[in-house]
Design a protein around this motif. Structure first.
Motif, mmCIF file in Angstrom:
data_model
loop_
_atom_site.group_PDB
_atom_site.id
_atom_site.type_symbol
_atom_site.label_atom_id
_atom_site.label_comp_id
_atom_site.label_asym_id
_atom_site.label_seq_id
_atom_site.Cartn_x
_atom_site.Cartn_y
_atom_site.Cartn_z
ATOM 1 N N ARG A 1 0.830 -1.212 0.000
ATOM 2 C CA ARG A 1 0.000 0.000 0.000
ATOM 3 C C ARG A 1 0.857 1.252 0.000
ATOM 4 N NH1 ARG A 1 -1.314 -2.616 4.758
ATOM 5 N NH2 ARG A 1 -3.367 -2.934 3.900
ATOM 6 N N THR A 2 0.251 2.342 -0.393
ATOM 7 C CA THR A 2 0.902 3.647 -0.360
ATOM 8 C C THR A 2 0.791 4.205 1.048
ATOM 9 O OG1 THR A 2 0.333 4.060 -2.665
ATOM 10 C CG2 THR A 2 0.870 5.974 -1.321
ATOM 11 N N VAL A 3 1.894 4.722 1.555
ATOM 12 C CA VAL A 3 1.931 5.322 2.887
ATOM 13 C C VAL A 3 2.402 6.765 2.724
ATOM 14 C CG1 VAL A 3 3.080 5.242 5.133
ATOM 15 C CG2 VAL A 3 2.356 3.122 4.044
ATOM 16 N N ASP A 4 1.651 7.698 3.316
ATOM 17 C CA ASP A 4 2.016 9.110 3.229
ATOM 18 C C ASP A 4 3.122 9.476 4.204
ATOM 19 O OD1 ASP A 4 -0.072 10.022 1.307
ATOM 20 O OD2 ASP A 4 -1.376 9.238 2.887
ATOM 21 N N SER B 1 9.819 3.703 -1.897
ATOM 22 C CA SER B 1 8.633 4.558 -1.860
ATOM 23 C C SER B 1 9.068 6.017 -1.688
ATOM 24 C CB SER B 1 7.731 4.101 -0.705
ATOM 25 O OG SER B 1 6.572 4.870 -0.634
ATOM 26 N N PRO B 2 9.643 6.614 -2.722
ATOM 27 C CA PRO B 2 10.275 7.926 -2.586
ATOM 28 C C PRO B 2 9.346 9.063 -2.166
ATOM 29 C CG PRO B 2 10.223 7.236 -4.889
ATOM 30 C CD PRO B 2 9.760 6.077 -4.078
ATOM 31 N N ARG B 3 8.056 8.915 -2.332
ATOM 32 C CA ARG B 3 7.125 9.984 -1.942
ATOM 33 C C ARG B 3 6.702 9.907 -0.477
ATOM 34 N NH1 ARG B 3 3.712 12.188 -6.758
ATOM 35 N NH2 ARG B 3 5.207 11.852 -8.415
ATOM 36 N N THR B 4 7.047 8.822 0.183
ATOM 37 C CA THR B 4 6.696 8.672 1.592
ATOM 38 C C THR B 4 7.590 9.571 2.438
ATOM 39 O OG1 THR B 4 5.966 6.387 1.271
ATOM 40 C CG2 THR B 4 6.551 7.035 3.516
ATOM 41 N N ARG B 5 6.973 10.381 3.271
ATOM 42 C CA ARG B 5 7.741 11.205 4.214
ATOM 43 C C ARG B 5 8.096 10.340 5.411
ATOM 44 N NH1 ARG B 5 6.026 17.271 3.817
ATOM 45 N NH2 ARG B 5 5.281 17.273 1.679
ATOM 46 N N VAL B 6 9.274 10.591 5.979
ATOM 47 C CA VAL B 6 9.771 9.764 7.078
ATOM 48 C C VAL B 6 10.185 10.650 8.248
ATOM 49 C CG1 VAL B 6 11.507 8.084 7.806
ATOM 50 C CG2 VAL B 6 10.569 7.984 5.478
ATOM 51 N N VAL B 7 9.737 10.249 9.443
ATOM 52 C CA VAL B 7 10.161 10.885 10.685
ATOM 53 C C VAL B 7 10.805 9.803 11.539
ATOM 54 C CG1 VAL B 7 9.406 12.024 12.808
ATOM 55 C CG2 VAL B 7 8.317 12.602 10.625
ATOM 56 N N LEU B 8 12.032 10.034 11.992
ATOM 57 C CA LEU B 8 12.728 9.094 12.865
ATOM 58 C C LEU B 8 12.753 9.650 14.278
ATOM 59 C CD1 LEU B 8 15.795 8.119 10.650
ATOM 60 C CD2 LEU B 8 13.646 6.876 10.923
ATOM 61 N N PHE B 9 12.593 8.764 15.257
ATOM 62 C CA PHE B 9 12.693 9.164 16.660
ATOM 63 C C PHE B 9 13.505 8.139 17.415
ATOM 64 C CE2 PHE B 9 8.993 6.427 16.552
ATOM 65 C CZ PHE B 9 9.106 5.677 17.706
ATOM 66 N N THR B 10 14.039 8.549 18.566
ATOM 67 C CA THR B 10 14.800 7.624 19.390
ATOM 68 C C THR B 10 14.825 8.105 20.831
ATOM 69 O OG1 THR B 10 16.893 6.447 19.685
ATOM 70 C CG2 THR B 10 17.029 8.731 18.927
ATOM 71 N N GLY B 11 14.923 7.181 21.727
ATOM 72 C CA GLY B 11 15.113 7.499 23.138
ATOM 73 C C GLY B 11 16.587 7.544 23.508
ATOM 74 N N PHE B 12 17.472 7.326 22.533
ATOM 75 C CA PHE B 12 18.915 7.258 22.766
ATOM 76 C C PHE B 12 19.639 8.251 21.871
ATOM 77 C CE2 PHE B 12 17.012 3.123 23.507
ATOM 78 C CZ PHE B 12 17.427 2.858 24.803
ATOM 79 N N ALA B 13 19.217 9.497 21.903
ATOM 80 C CA ALA B 13 19.754 10.494 20.988
ATOM 81 C C ALA B 13 21.180 10.896 21.317
ATOM 82 C CB ALA B 13 18.865 11.741 21.006
ATOM 83 N N THR B 14 21.962 11.078 20.277
ATOM 84 C CA THR B 14 23.295 11.660 20.377
ATOM 85 C C THR B 14 23.394 12.716 19.273
ATOM 86 O OG1 THR B 14 24.338 10.148 18.804
ATOM 87 C CG2 THR B 14 24.289 9.464 21.138
ATOM 88 N N VAL B 15 24.358 13.594 19.378
ATOM 89 C CA VAL B 15 24.552 14.603 18.349
ATOM 90 C C VAL B 15 24.891 13.927 17.016
ATOM 91 C CG1 VAL B 15 26.005 16.537 17.614
ATOM 92 C CG2 VAL B 15 25.216 16.382 19.991
ATOM 93 N N ASP B 16 25.749 12.915 17.049
ATOM 94 C CA ASP B 16 26.121 12.212 15.814
ATOM 95 C C ASP B 16 24.913 11.576 15.152
ATOM 96 O OD1 ASP B 16 28.769 12.932 16.064
ATOM 97 O OD2 ASP B 16 29.348 11.072 17.074
ATOM 98 N N ALA B 17 24.028 10.964 15.947
ATOM 99 C CA ALA B 17 22.831 10.337 15.378
ATOM 100 C C ALA B 17 21.928 11.386 14.736
ATOM 101 C CB ALA B 17 22.072 9.571 16.458
#
Length: 94
Positions: free
Chosen positions: A48-51, A75-91
């Motif tokens: 399926r298509t995912v927005d 799926s190049p038109r799909t927007r992506v948001v990444l999240f993490t509970g282990f953030a670093t500046v490099d990440a």
């Protein structure tokens, strides 16, 4: 108010977190799907298509950054948001 044609995919190996996020987002999206790993997410994207894809960065077998790279190809038109509970500046820079 729900958007009749928006689809969101939540990707997280933490089942409870993924379900909780999906429950909240169902109030604003017509269709919300949950995948408990990157491979499951890629399978859903084949069907399926995912927005919007919202994914944890740290997951077993395939991390969110690798998933992002695969989604961009599959799926190049799909927007992506990444999240993490282990953030670093490099990440964040990656």
């Amino acid at each position: 108010m729900k958007s009749a044609n928006r689809t969101i995919l939540i990707v997280d190996d933490n089942v409870d977190l993924a379900r909780g996020v999906a429950m909240v987002l169902r109030a604003i999206a017509a269709s919300v799907h949950v995948a408990h790993g990157a491979q499951d997410a890629l399978a859903i994207l084949e069907e399926r298509t995912v927005d919007l894809l919202i994914s944890d960065v740290r997951m077993p077998r395939m991390d969110g950054v690798t998933l992002l790279e695969r989604v961009r190809r599959q799926s190049p038109r799909t927007r992506v948001v990444l999240f993490t509970g282990f953030a670093t500046v490099d990440a964040a820079v990656d």
